[in-house]
Motif scaffolding. Structure first.
Motif, PDB file in Angstrom:
ATOM      1  N   GLU A   8      -7.199  -1.390  -2.909  1.00 23.14           N
ATOM      2  CA  GLU A   8      -7.882  -2.681  -2.918  1.00 23.14           C
ATOM      3  C   GLU A   8      -7.162  -3.734  -3.755  1.00 23.14           C
ATOM      4  O   GLU A   8      -7.392  -4.919  -3.587  1.00 23.14           O
ATOM      5  CB  GLU A   8      -9.329  -2.516  -3.385  1.00 23.14           C
ATOM      6  CG  GLU A   8     -10.160  -1.699  -2.423  1.00 23.14           C
ATOM      7  CD  GLU A   8     -10.060  -2.199  -0.979  1.00 23.14           C
ATOM      8  OE1 GLU A   8     -10.227  -3.412  -0.744  1.00 23.14           O
ATOM      9  OE2 GLU A   8      -9.805  -1.385  -0.079  1.00 23.14           O
ATOM     10  N   ARG A   9      -6.281  -3.311  -4.643  1.00 21.51           N
ATOM     11  CA  ARG A   9      -5.499  -4.266  -5.440  1.00 21.51           C
ATOM     12  C   ARG A   9      -4.176  -4.638  -4.768  1.00 21.51           C
ATOM     13  O   ARG A   9      -3.616  -5.693  -5.042  1.00 21.51           O
ATOM     14  CB  ARG A   9      -5.177  -3.679  -6.814  1.00 21.51           C
ATOM     15  CG  ARG A   9      -6.352  -3.575  -7.729  1.00 21.51           C
ATOM     16  CD  ARG A   9      -5.871  -3.148  -9.098  1.00 21.51           C
ATOM     17  NE  ARG A   9      -6.975  -2.823  -9.977  1.00 21.51           N
ATOM     18  CZ  ARG A   9      -6.819  -2.298 -11.170  1.00 21.51           C
ATOM     19  NH1 ARG A   9      -5.607  -2.019 -11.628  1.00 21.51           N
ATOM     20  NH2 ARG A   9      -7.859  -2.030 -11.917  1.00 21.51           N
ATOM     21  N   CYS A  10      -3.681  -3.776  -3.908  1.00 21.89           N
ATOM     22  CA  CYS A  10      -2.358  -3.963  -3.302  1.00 21.89           C
ATOM     23  C   CYS A  10      -2.378  -5.100  -2.289  1.00 21.89           C
ATOM     24  O   CYS A  10      -3.246  -5.168  -1.426  1.00 21.89           O
ATOM     25  CB  CYS A  10      -1.914  -2.671  -2.620  1.00 21.89           C
ATOM     26  SG  CYS A  10      -0.268  -2.744  -1.898  1.00 21.89           S
ATOM     27  N   LYS A  11      -1.394  -6.014  -2.413  1.00 19.76           N
ATOM     28  CA  LYS A  11      -1.286  -7.112  -1.459  1.00 19.76           C
ATOM     29  C   LYS A  11      -0.119  -6.929  -0.501  1.00 19.76           C
ATOM     30  O   LYS A  11       0.223  -7.827   0.256  1.00 19.76           O
ATOM     31  CB  LYS A  11      -1.179  -8.448  -2.179  1.00 19.76           C
ATOM     32  CG  LYS A  11       0.061  -8.613  -3.037  1.00 19.76           C
ATOM     33  CD  LYS A  11       0.037  -9.949  -3.749  1.00 19.76           C
ATOM     34  CE  LYS A  11       1.183 -10.059  -4.734  1.00 19.76           C
ATOM     35  NZ  LYS A  11       1.014 -11.199  -5.625  1.00 19.76           N
ATOM     36  N   ARG A  32      -5.375  -1.124   7.001  1.00 21.07           N
ATOM     37  CA  ARG A  32      -5.350  -2.285   6.098  1.00 21.07           C
ATOM     38  C   ARG A  32      -6.462  -2.149   5.057  1.00 21.07           C
ATOM     39  O   ARG A  32      -7.493  -1.543   5.326  1.00 21.07           O
ATOM     40  CB  ARG A  32      -5.546  -3.574   6.877  1.00 21.07           C
ATOM     41  CG  ARG A  32      -4.420  -3.874   7.842  1.00 21.07           C
ATOM     42  CD  ARG A  32      -4.716  -5.172   8.602  1.00 21.07           C
ATOM     43  NE  ARG A  32      -3.743  -5.403   9.651  1.00 21.07           N
ATOM     44  CZ  ARG A  32      -2.659  -6.157   9.503  1.00 21.07           C
ATOM     45  NH1 ARG A  32      -2.424  -6.747   8.359  1.00 21.07           N
ATOM     46  NH2 ARG A  32      -1.820  -6.325  10.507  1.00 21.07           N
ATOM     47  N   ASN A  33      -6.250  -2.746   3.888  1.00 18.37           N
ATOM     48  CA  ASN A  33      -7.302  -2.749   2.879  1.00 18.37           C
ATOM     49  C   ASN A  33      -8.260  -3.906   3.160  1.00 18.37           C
ATOM     50  O   ASN A  33      -8.115  -4.618   4.158  1.00 18.37           O
ATOM     51  CB  ASN A  33      -6.709  -2.810   1.455  1.00 18.37           C
ATOM     52  CG  ASN A  33      -5.935  -4.087   1.180  1.00 18.37           C
ATOM     53  OD1 ASN A  33      -5.987  -5.054   1.929  1.00 18.37           O
ATOM     54  ND2 ASN A  33      -5.205  -4.097   0.080  1.00 18.37           N
ATOM     55  N   SER A  34      -9.234  -4.126   2.284  1.00 18.31           N
ATOM     56  CA  SER A  34     -10.236  -5.166   2.523  1.00 18.31           C
ATOM     57  C   SER A  34      -9.640  -6.576   2.475  1.00 18.31           C
ATOM     58  O   SER A  34     -10.246  -7.520   2.974  1.00 18.31           O
ATOM     59  CB  SER A  34     -11.370  -5.054   1.501  1.00 18.31           C
ATOM     60  OG  SER A  34     -10.882  -5.274   0.193  1.00 18.31           O
ATOM     61  N   ARG A  35      -8.441  -6.707   1.910  1.00 15.90           N
ATOM     62  CA  ARG A  35      -7.752  -7.998   1.863  1.00 15.90           C
ATOM     63  C   ARG A  35      -6.935  -8.237   3.138  1.00 15.90           C
ATOM     64  O   ARG A  35      -6.313  -9.267   3.299  1.00 15.90           O
ATOM     65  CB  ARG A  35      -6.827  -8.050   0.653  1.00 15.90           C
ATOM     66  CG  ARG A  35      -7.555  -7.897  -0.661  1.00 15.90           C
ATOM     67  CD  ARG A  35      -6.599  -7.620  -1.797  1.00 15.90           C
ATOM     68  NE  ARG A  35      -5.968  -8.860  -2.253  1.00 15.90           N
ATOM     69  CZ  ARG A  35      -5.088  -8.912  -3.235  1.00 15.90           C
ATOM     70  NH1 ARG A  35      -4.723  -7.824  -3.867  1.00 15.90           N
ATOM     71  NH2 ARG A  35      -4.565 -10.054  -3.593  1.00 15.90           N
ATOM     72  N   GLY A  36      -6.905  -7.237   4.016  1.00 18.46           N
ATOM     73  CA  GLY A  36      -6.150  -7.349   5.261  1.00 18.46           C
ATOM     74  C   GLY A  36      -4.689  -6.982   5.132  1.00 18.46           C
ATOM     75  O   GLY A  36      -3.885  -7.311   5.998  1.00 18.46           O
ATOM     76  N   CYS A  37      -4.337  -6.298   4.049  1.00 15.86           N
ATOM     77  CA  CYS A  37      -2.936  -5.956   3.786  1.00 15.86           C
ATOM     78  C   CYS A  37      -2.655  -4.479   4.022  1.00 15.86           C
ATOM     79  O   CYS A  37      -3.491  -3.627   3.729  1.00 15.86           O
ATOM     80  CB  CYS A  37      -2.595  -6.275   2.334  1.00 15.86           C
ATOM     81  SG  CYS A  37      -2.901  -7.962   1.847  1.00 15.86           S
ATOM     82  N   THR A  39      -0.746  -1.302   2.693  1.00 16.48           N
ATOM     83  CA  THR A  39      -0.504  -0.952   1.304  1.00 16.48           C
ATOM     84  C   THR A  39       0.671   0.003   1.132  1.00 16.48           C
ATOM     85  O   THR A  39       1.113   0.638   2.079  1.00 16.48           O
ATOM     86  CB  THR A  39      -1.764  -0.310   0.685  1.00 16.48           C
ATOM     87  OG1 THR A  39      -2.104   0.859   1.432  1.00 16.48           O
ATOM     88  CG2 THR A  39      -2.935  -1.271   0.710  1.00 16.48           C
ATOM     89  N   ASP A  60       0.231  -6.845  -9.296  1.00 17.44           N
ATOM     90  CA  ASP A  60      -1.228  -6.720  -9.275  1.00 17.44           C
ATOM     91  C   ASP A  60      -1.741  -5.463  -9.966  1.00 17.44           C
ATOM     92  O   ASP A  60      -2.918  -5.136  -9.849  1.00 17.44           O
ATOM     93  CB  ASP A  60      -1.724  -6.757  -7.826  1.00 17.44           C
ATOM     94  CG  ASP A  60      -1.395  -8.089  -7.172  1.00 17.44           C
ATOM     95  OD1 ASP A  60      -1.767  -9.127  -7.746  1.00 17.44           O
ATOM     96  OD2 ASP A  60      -0.748  -8.085  -6.114  1.00 17.44           O
TER      97      ASP A  60
END
Length: 74
Positions: A8-11, A32-37, A39, A60
């Protein structure tokens, strides 16, 4: 497990991939994580030497290195 990515921290910047001396860090493309990235992931935990280069480079603080405890000799 030696290298752990907090997804969740990885962009997905890939800086960790570029500094790994063993070339065992990669960007996964399955989920993808919740940020759409996408990881980072360690592709070979056994080959990880716990150098912490990936964690130091991560802007991050998404990578945690669990160094194995040294066995005490008696």
């Amino acid at each position: 497990m030696k290298m752990n990515v907090i997804a969740e921290r990885c962009k997905g910047c890939g800086l960790c991939v570029s500094v790994c001396p063993k070339k065992i860090v990669a960007m996964q493309t399955q989920q993808r994580n919740s940020r759409g990235c996408f990881t980072a992931v360690c592709t070979d935990q056994q080959a990880c030497v716990c150098c912490t280069m990936c964690a130091l480079m991560c802007p991050d603080c998404a990578i945690v290195i669990d160094k194995p405890e040294a066995k005490e000799e008696k």
